[in-house]
Design a protein around this motif. Sequence first.
Motif, short mmCIF file in Angstrom:
data_model
loop_
_atom_site.label_atom_id
_atom_site.label_comp_id
_atom_site.label_asym_id
_atom_site.label_seq_id
_atom_site.Cartn_x
_atom_site.Cartn_y
_atom_site.Cartn_z
N HIS A 90 0.97 4.75 0.85
CA HIS A 90 -0.04 3.85 0.30
C HIS A 90 0.02 2.50 1.01
O HIS A 90 -1.03 1.91 1.33
N ALA A 91 1.23 2.02 1.26
CA ALA A 91 1.41 0.75 1.97
C ALA A 91 0.84 0.84 3.39
O ALA A 91 0.21 -0.11 3.89
N PHE A 92 1.06 1.97 4.04
CA PHE A 92 0.54 2.20 5.40
C PHE A 92 -0.98 2.18 5.39
O PHE A 92 -1.62 1.57 6.26
N TYR A 93 -1.58 2.82 4.42
CA TYR A 93 -3.04 2.85 4.31
C TYR A 93 -3.60 1.44 4.11
O TYR A 93 -4.56 1.05 4.78
N ASN A 94 -3.00 0.67 3.22
CA ASN A 94 -3.46 -0.70 2.99
C ASN A 94 -3.30 -1.56 4.23
O ASN A 94 -4.16 -2.41 4.54
N PHE A 95 -2.21 -1.33 4.95
CA PHE A 95 -2.00 -2.05 6.21
C PHE A 95 -3.12 -1.72 7.20
O PHE A 95 -3.70 -2.62 7.82
N LEU A 96 -3.44 -0.43 7.37
CA LEU A 96 -4.48 -0.02 8.31
C LEU A 96 -5.83 -0.62 7.95
O LEU A 96 -6.60 -1.03 8.84
N LYS A 97 -6.14 -0.69 6.67
CA LYS A 97 -7.44 -1.22 6.23
C LYS A 97 -7.62 -2.69 6.62
O LYS A 97 -8.75 -3.13 6.86
#
Length: 281
Positions: free
Chosen positions: A115-122
């Motif tokens: 989830h943290a990785f996804y938020n970072f990518l966004k």
Amino acid sequence: MISHQTISKTAIQKILKPMPADSHKGQQGHALLIGGSFGKIGSVCLSSKAALKSGCGLVTAFLPKCGYEIIQTYIPEVMAITDENHEIITNVHYNFMPNAIGIGVGIGQDEITQHAFYNFLKNNTVQLIVDADALNILSKDTSWLSLLPSKAILTPHKKELERLIGTWQNEEEKLQKVIELSTENSIIIIIKGAPTVIVDGENSYKNTTGNQALATAGSGDVLTGIITGLVAQNYQPIEAAILGVYLHGLTADIALPEKGFHSFIASDCIDYLPKAFLSLL
């Protein structure tokens, strides 16, 4: 049959930039390495040190709290920012603008980390190098590839690549699948192997350095650090990929008479980077 452009020493010497006599650390780029989890802090230590040894002026590591004392002891020249969590990364945050980011080494695949990785990518707009478990997370939902910045560099080994593109019957089919993935998402893919091949859309490049000594734990973490450091120094992504792969392999070639195949380890790769650079000047 798809043919590769061969990466020669002459081509590398044309890419490699001299360091101006009046350079200071602020001009040499600031790289951010995001990774590590409990029991895998060594990966981000290796990546961070490799980024510095590639000529990068400043390097910051973002890692779980359990890695703070480890990285500060292992490589005091690297700055450190920690997650709120002790063992895993749960929320990527930093208060500066890096010139390049390498993410994924040792990061694990905990659901909170995904989830943290996804938020970072966004939210990320910085040039990106993606490795290890960040690749495995991407393979769980390849729609996330659309969140990568143009010319992001992916560095999969064989199993990571298989998770991204599926199985293949032969090398030709594998390469065609990689070209399609690269073209559709405007990304650069480094197929780690013997030899390593770099794919940038319809263009592919075959490396000419390296040997079986590189088949050792942490070798890929070092490569990620080198490439991140080069991108931070304002090399174009494809230049950084080509130069980084060449230098990485060259360290093992130079070390061979002293280390052999069996006793070469990832930190040796970093130790032989100075000789690799000097051999190109």
